[in-house]
Design a protein around this motif. Sequence first.
Motif, PDB file in Angstrom:
ATOM      1  N   PRO A  75      -1.685   5.526  -4.113  1.00  0.00           N
ATOM      2  CA  PRO A  75      -2.839   5.584  -5.022  1.00  0.00           C
ATOM      3  C   PRO A  75      -2.525   5.015  -6.405  1.00  0.00           C
ATOM      4  O   PRO A  75      -3.430   4.802  -7.206  1.00  0.00           O
ATOM      5  CB  PRO A  75      -3.166   7.077  -5.091  1.00  0.00           C
ATOM      6  N   ASN A  76      -1.259   4.761  -6.687  1.00  0.00           N
ATOM      7  CA  ASN A  76      -0.844   4.226  -7.985  1.00  0.00           C
ATOM      8  C   ASN A  76      -0.607   2.720  -7.953  1.00  0.00           C
ATOM      9  O   ASN A  76      -0.035   2.161  -8.876  1.00  0.00           O
ATOM     10  CB  ASN A  76       0.421   4.930  -8.469  1.00  0.00           C
ATOM     11  N   ASN A  77      -1.029   2.044  -6.880  1.00  0.00           N
ATOM     12  CA  ASN A  77      -0.768   0.623  -6.710  1.00  0.00           C
ATOM     13  C   ASN A  77      -1.974  -0.225  -7.093  1.00  0.00           C
ATOM     14  O   ASN A  77      -3.040  -0.089  -6.508  1.00  0.00           O
ATOM     15  CB  ASN A  77      -0.407   0.337  -5.241  1.00  0.00           C
ATOM     16  N   VAL A  78      -1.788  -1.113  -8.082  1.00  0.00           N
ATOM     17  CA  VAL A  78      -2.753  -2.169  -8.357  1.00  0.00           C
ATOM     18  C   VAL A  78      -2.305  -3.339  -7.496  1.00  0.00           C
ATOM     19  O   VAL A  78      -1.216  -3.881  -7.684  1.00  0.00           O
ATOM     20  CB  VAL A  78      -2.773  -2.569  -9.854  1.00  0.00           C
ATOM     21  N   LYS A  79      -3.137  -3.712  -6.539  1.00  0.00           N
ATOM     22  CA  LYS A  79      -2.751  -4.755  -5.592  1.00  0.00           C
ATOM     23  C   LYS A  79      -2.797  -6.132  -6.243  1.00  0.00           C
ATOM     24  O   LYS A  79      -3.725  -6.456  -6.981  1.00  0.00           O
ATOM     25  CB  LYS A  79      -3.682  -4.721  -4.374  1.00  0.00           C
ATOM     26  N   VAL A  80      -1.785  -6.944  -5.937  1.00  0.00           N
ATOM     27  CA  VAL A  80      -1.733  -8.341  -6.366  1.00  0.00           C
ATOM     28  C   VAL A  80      -1.453  -9.150  -5.107  1.00  0.00           C
ATOM     29  O   VAL A  80      -0.428  -8.960  -4.453  1.00  0.00           O
ATOM     30  CB  VAL A  80      -0.631  -8.589  -7.416  1.00  0.00           C
ATOM     31  N   GLU A  81      -2.384 -10.038  -4.770  1.00  0.00           N
ATOM     32  CA  GLU A  81      -2.274 -10.769  -3.511  1.00  0.00           C
ATOM     33  C   GLU A  81      -2.952 -12.122  -3.647  1.00  0.00           C
ATOM     34  O   GLU A  81      -3.691 -12.355  -4.602  1.00  0.00           O
ATOM     35  CB  GLU A  81      -2.950  -9.939  -2.394  1.00  0.00           C
ATOM     36  N   THR A  82      -2.706 -13.012  -2.686  1.00  0.00           N
ATOM     37  CA  THR A  82      -3.419 -14.285  -2.675  1.00  0.00           C
ATOM     38  C   THR A  82      -4.745 -14.103  -1.943  1.00  0.00           C
ATOM     39  O   THR A  82      -4.887 -13.189  -1.122  1.00  0.00           O
ATOM     40  CB  THR A  82      -2.617 -15.386  -1.968  1.00  0.00           C
ATOM     41  N   VAL A  83      -5.688 -14.969  -2.234  1.00  0.00           N
ATOM     42  CA  VAL A  83      -6.978 -14.938  -1.552  1.00  0.00           C
ATOM     43  C   VAL A  83      -6.759 -15.091  -0.051  1.00  0.00           C
ATOM     44  O   VAL A  83      -7.339 -14.352   0.749  1.00  0.00           O
ATOM     45  CB  VAL A  83      -7.918 -16.046  -2.093  1.00  0.00           C
ATOM     46  N   ALA A  84      -5.906 -16.025   0.344  1.00  0.00           N
ATOM     47  CA  ALA A  84      -5.676 -16.283   1.772  1.00  0.00           C
ATOM     48  C   ALA A  84      -5.155 -15.048   2.499  1.00  0.00           C
ATOM     49  O   ALA A  84      -5.583 -14.748   3.612  1.00  0.00           O
ATOM     50  CB  ALA A  84      -4.709 -17.452   1.942  1.00  0.00           C
ATOM     51  N   ARG A  85      -4.257 -14.304   1.894  1.00  0.00           N
ATOM     52  CA  ARG A  85      -3.699 -13.111   2.549  1.00  0.00           C
ATOM     53  C   ARG A  85      -4.642 -11.918   2.508  1.00  0.00           C
ATOM     54  O   ARG A  85      -4.510 -11.001   3.307  1.00  0.00           O
ATOM     55  CB  ARG A  85      -2.366 -12.721   1.907  1.00  0.00           C
ATOM     56  N   PHE A  86      -5.609 -11.926   1.595  1.00  0.00           N
ATOM     57  CA  PHE A  86      -6.530 -10.802   1.446  1.00  0.00           C
ATOM     58  C   PHE A  86      -7.807 -11.003   2.264  1.00  0.00           C
ATOM     59  O   PHE A  86      -8.673 -10.145   2.305  1.00  0.00           O
ATOM     60  CB  PHE A  86      -6.870 -10.610  -0.039  1.00  0.00           C
ATOM     61  N   LYS A  87      -7.913 -12.146   2.909  1.00  0.00           N
ATOM     62  CA  LYS A  87      -9.091 -12.473   3.730  1.00  0.00           C
ATOM     63  C   LYS A  87      -9.338 -11.358   4.737  1.00  0.00           C
ATOM     64  O   LYS A  87      -8.423 -10.888   5.391  1.00  0.00           O
ATOM     65  CB  LYS A  87      -8.846 -13.800   4.451  1.00  0.00           C
ATOM     66  N   GLY A  88     -10.574 -10.905   4.833  1.00  0.00           N
ATOM     67  CA  GLY A  88     -10.933  -9.826   5.754  1.00  0.00           C
ATOM     68  C   GLY A  88     -10.840  -8.443   5.133  1.00  0.00           C
ATOM     69  O   GLY A  88     -11.302  -7.475   5.714  1.00  0.00           O
ATOM     70  N   LEU A  89     -10.253  -8.345   3.941  1.00  0.00           N
ATOM     71  CA  LEU A  89     -10.127  -7.056   3.251  1.00  0.00           C
ATOM     72  C   LEU A  89     -11.144  -6.985   2.119  1.00  0.00           C
ATOM     73  O   LEU A  89     -11.876  -7.936   1.864  1.00  0.00           O
ATOM     74  CB  LEU A  89      -8.698  -6.883   2.728  1.00  0.00           C
ATOM     75  N   GLU A  90     -11.179  -5.849   1.437  1.00  0.00           N
ATOM     76  CA  GLU A  90     -12.107  -5.672   0.322  1.00  0.00           C
ATOM     77  C   GLU A  90     -11.499  -4.754  -0.718  1.00  0.00           C
ATOM     78  O   GLU A  90     -10.557  -4.016  -0.434  1.00  0.00           O
ATOM     79  CB  GLU A  90     -13.431  -5.108   0.823  1.00  0.00           C
ATOM     80  N   SER A  91     -12.063  -4.808  -1.919  1.00  0.00           N
ATOM     81  CA  SER A  91     -11.592  -3.980  -3.018  1.00  0.00           C
ATOM     82  C   SER A  91     -12.788  -3.592  -3.881  1.00  0.00           C
ATOM     83  O   SER A  91     -13.690  -4.403  -4.097  1.00  0.00           O
ATOM     84  CB  SER A  91     -10.571  -4.750  -3.860  1.00  0.00           C
ATOM     85  N   ASP A  92     -12.781  -2.360  -4.378  1.00  0.00           N
ATOM     86  CA  ASP A  92     -13.877  -1.914  -5.241  1.00  0.00           C
ATOM     87  C   ASP A  92     -14.002  -2.807  -6.469  1.00  0.00           C
ATOM     88  O   ASP A  92     -15.090  -3.242  -6.833  1.00  0.00           O
ATOM     89  CB  ASP A  92     -13.663  -0.465  -5.690  1.00  0.00           C
ATOM     90  N   ILE A  93     -12.876  -3.060  -7.122  1.00  0.00           N
ATOM     91  CA  ILE A  93     -12.853  -3.894  -8.327  1.00  0.00           C
ATOM     92  C   ILE A  93     -11.880  -5.039  -8.074  1.00  0.00           C
ATOM     93  O   ILE A  93     -10.739  -4.812  -7.682  1.00  0.00           O
ATOM     94  CB  ILE A  93     -12.414  -3.080  -9.560  1.00  0.00           C
TER      95      ILE A  93
END
Length: 187
Positions: free
Chosen positions: A132-150
């Motif tokens: 719960p303490n993780n601010v995710k940092v990722e590439t668009v290509a690797r995050f494809k299919g996922l979602e984030s509130d902000i």
Amino acid sequence: KSPLYIFYDENQNVYTRASTFPTDVAPITLTVNCRNTRQIHAAAYHFYSGAHIDAPSIEGEKNQTLEASSTDKQSKKIYEMITRLIMVEKISASSITVLIADRIRRKSYQGLLTSFTLPSETHWGPVDDLSPNNVKVETVARFKGLESDILILWGLDSLPEAEKRETLYVGMSRAKSLLFICGTKAT
């Protein structure tokens, strides 16, 4: 003999792979956007081509820009925004994702962000860190299919022209409630 369901969006062709499937069944088109707000839908679907997709009923907040002349200054604006979201708005770090559009320069962008120490025992991390303490940092290509509130979409200034449409559509459409676009004024 079990059924096989394939969910596919031809606008998310960020891997440039062949798009053939082991079936001759006609596709069923999904025509309602159930992920985003109307504001995010309007921005993301500007880069979409295909069958009409109905916008969601939730209006949502206006999309925001974080504008700065260099990646160093942009990273500081991102850090300041995330700090405000966590400390003032009391948003959970796990609800925030920074997506890097330019996967070639990913390490450079990540390095700029991780040079800042986040508040309240939060940390920068990959998408598979479910803390719960993780601010995710990722590439668009690797995050494809996922979602984030902000979601903060960054790294557009150096993105090759040939990748812009798909990357902008995929990146923006990952945001559920609030979308920030970070770059230079020209971008």
